[in-house]
Write a protein that holds these residues in place. Structure first.
Motif, mmCIF file in Angstrom:
data_model
loop_
_atom_site.group_PDB
_atom_site.id
_atom_site.type_symbol
_atom_site.label_atom_id
_atom_site.label_comp_id
_atom_site.label_asym_id
_atom_site.label_seq_id
_atom_site.Cartn_x
_atom_site.Cartn_y
_atom_site.Cartn_z
ATOM 1 N N GLN A 112 29.582 51.822 35.991
ATOM 2 C CA GLN A 112 29.544 50.433 35.534
ATOM 3 C C GLN A 112 30.105 49.492 36.595
ATOM 4 O O GLN A 112 29.564 48.414 36.846
ATOM 5 N N ALA A 113 31.201 49.900 37.245
ATOM 6 C CA ALA A 113 31.809 49.073 38.292
ATOM 7 C C ALA A 113 30.850 48.882 39.454
ATOM 8 O O ALA A 113 30.721 47.775 40.001
ATOM 9 N N ILE A 120 38.322 51.503 43.774
ATOM 10 C CA ILE A 120 38.800 52.159 42.557
ATOM 11 C C ILE A 120 39.042 53.638 42.811
ATOM 12 O O ILE A 120 38.187 54.324 43.386
ATOM 13 N N ALA A 146 31.975 50.604 28.511
ATOM 14 C CA ALA A 146 32.198 50.640 29.966
ATOM 15 C C ALA A 146 32.383 49.239 30.526
ATOM 16 O O ALA A 146 33.230 49.012 31.396
ATOM 17 N N VAL A 156 35.640 47.823 32.579
ATOM 18 C CA VAL A 156 35.531 47.262 33.929
ATOM 19 C C VAL A 156 36.048 45.831 33.955
ATOM 20 O O VAL A 156 36.694 45.407 34.927
ATOM 21 N N ASN A 157 35.810 45.085 32.886
ATOM 22 C CA ASN A 157 36.371 43.731 32.804
ATOM 23 C C ASN A 157 37.902 43.777 32.848
ATOM 24 O O ASN A 157 38.546 42.925 33.492
ATOM 25 N N GLU A 172 28.150 46.367 38.443
ATOM 26 C CA GLU A 172 28.621 44.980 38.357
ATOM 27 C C GLU A 172 29.035 44.436 39.727
ATOM 28 O O GLU A 172 28.869 43.241 40.003
ATOM 29 N N SER A 202 31.477 47.915 45.644
ATOM 30 C CA SER A 202 32.693 48.660 45.292
ATOM 31 C C SER A 202 32.728 50.035 45.968
ATOM 32 O O SER A 202 31.693 50.630 46.246
ATOM 33 N N ILE A 258 32.793 54.793 33.920
ATOM 34 C CA ILE A 258 33.497 53.584 34.380
ATOM 35 C C ILE A 258 33.117 53.281 35.820
ATOM 36 O O ILE A 258 32.842 52.124 36.179
ATOM 37 N N LEU A 296 39.654 46.082 34.353
ATOM 38 C CA LEU A 296 40.007 46.407 35.735
ATOM 39 C C LEU A 296 39.979 45.151 36.607
ATOM 40 O O LEU A 296 40.844 44.964 37.471
ATOM 41 N N LYS A 297 38.998 44.300 36.388
ATOM 42 C CA LYS A 297 38.912 43.043 37.138
ATOM 43 C C LYS A 297 40.149 42.179 36.884
ATOM 44 O O LYS A 297 40.700 41.566 37.809
#
Length: 370
Positions: A23-24, A3, A355, A359-360, A27, A31, A20, A362-363
């Motif tokens: 959070q990424a 990211i 957040a 992130v969801n 999860e 990353s 953000i 972004l996925k």
């Protein structure tokens, strides 16, 4: 997930991006994150301190009247796009996220031209010029206020997500908040803050109000001046009080703002989008003093959205005096029912899972690319 985060100029653009990214990482622990900002903005100090790789792009904003400086800005933009493309080719991100500020322009534009999925996040009720320009290139547009959805009505890829700063603040440890301020657990705390850089108008009125605080002996006041204003403001407050006060703490900056917010009974401050996200996530009653020196007067629009919901009161800067502000604070702190009603209204507007929602998204963007 790889990211790139970009956004700068003020804390209101930087902290949502960092939320953000955090959070990424939670999860998807593997990353990788790169932050691209401006070399002179707050992000150049804040981001590296978080241990996140940082690269810079030179850029300035357009002037609102015809000026030769705008020609130079176009040249800087084109140079910034070239620099951004090189950084993106080297890092190879799956997605690029922009949270506002001039630096987002060349970075998001470069990503779009390279075919990299992009998301821009508009924090305010009135969309900024940079995000309005970028909306035609972004894969997704996320907004903090429902009112902002109509400003991107030509785009079908718009999503109401709230502000990711809300997620950061709900995780704060209250006991740490009391400990950092060295006040007893359960104490009534009023936080007065003028934003990440401070606000002269709020500092001036706090000097006038300081002698009145003894009328609320059971309330502890925390006043954040901003680093550049601290020495002068602290000196004037000491003179007004004729000595130190155990009831008032004057600080240049709060490095652990979420923890202090978590124990605050009332917050007095500006109406920046990140601040509002934090207040509503925790359900904190507020007296908002919108800055009149922002683009499109967006802070007043932000504040009115809370006032209309019964979640805050608003004082315009032109009406600000020490006596008037103290009267508002005193009324709130002596009225438990009013506090409870405002707290409930504020919490109803909060989006503590913001957040995670972003992130969801972004996925989903990266999945579509694959």
């Amino acid at each position: 997930m790889r990211i790139v985060l970009t956004g700068g100029g003020t804390g209101g653009h930087i902290y949502p991006a960092l939320a953000i990214g955090k959070q990424a990482m939670e999860e998807q622990p593997g990353s990788s994150i790169l932050y691209i900002g401006s070399p002179k903005g707050l992000e150049s100090r804040i981001v590296p301190a978080q241990g996140i790789p940082f690269e810079s792009v030179e850029i300035t904003g357009f002037r609102r009247k015809l000026s030769f400086e705008n020609v130079r800005t176009v040249m800087r933009f084109l140079k910034g796009v070239r620099r951004s493309k090189q950084l993106l080719r080297d890092f190879k991100p799956d997605v690029v996220v922009g949270t506002g500020g001039y630096v987002c322009g060349p970075v998001i534009y470069a990503a779009a031209k390279l075919g990299i999925p992009t998301l821009i996040h508009e924090q305010n009720a009135v969309a900024g010029l940079t995000n309005q320009f970028l909306s035609r290139y972004a894969s997704c547009i996320a907004v903090s206020f429902k009112d902002a959805l109509s400003q991107f009505k030509r785009q079908s890829n718009t999503l109401f997500t709230g502000n990711p700063c809300a997620t950061s603040v709900v995780r704060a440890d209250r006991q740490n908040g009391y400990a950092r301020l060295n006040v007893p657990a359960g104490a009534n705390v009023v936080l007065v803050v003028g934003g990440s850089r401070g606000a002269k108008a709020i500092n001036d009125v706090m000097v006038d109000m300081a002698p009145l605080l003894v009328r609320l002996p059971d309330v502890h006041f925390v006043f954040v001046t901003g680093e550049s204003y601290y020495d002068d403001t602290k000196k004037r407050i000491d003179q007004a009080l004729k000595g130190p006060s155990a009831q008032l703490q004057v600080l240049p900056y709060l490095h652990h703002m979420p923890e202090v917010l978590a124990i605050s009974s009332l917050v007095v401050g500006r109406a920046g989008a990140s601040s509002i996200a934090e207040l509503t996530a925790l359900g904190i009653p507020a007296i908002l003093i919108p800055s009149p020196n922002v683009t499109n007067n967006h802070q007043e629009a932000n504040a009115r959205s809370l006032v209309q919901a019964g979640a805050a009161e608003m004082m315009l800067e032109r009406d600000l005096t020490g006596a008037a502000l103290f009267e508002r604070i005193s009324h709130m702190m002596n009225n438990a029912e009013a506090q409870a009603l405002m707290s409930a209204a504020s919490r109803s507007l909060g989006m503590p899972d913001s957040a995670a929602i972003l992130v969801n998204q972004l996925k989903q963007l990266t999945a579509k690319r694959k």
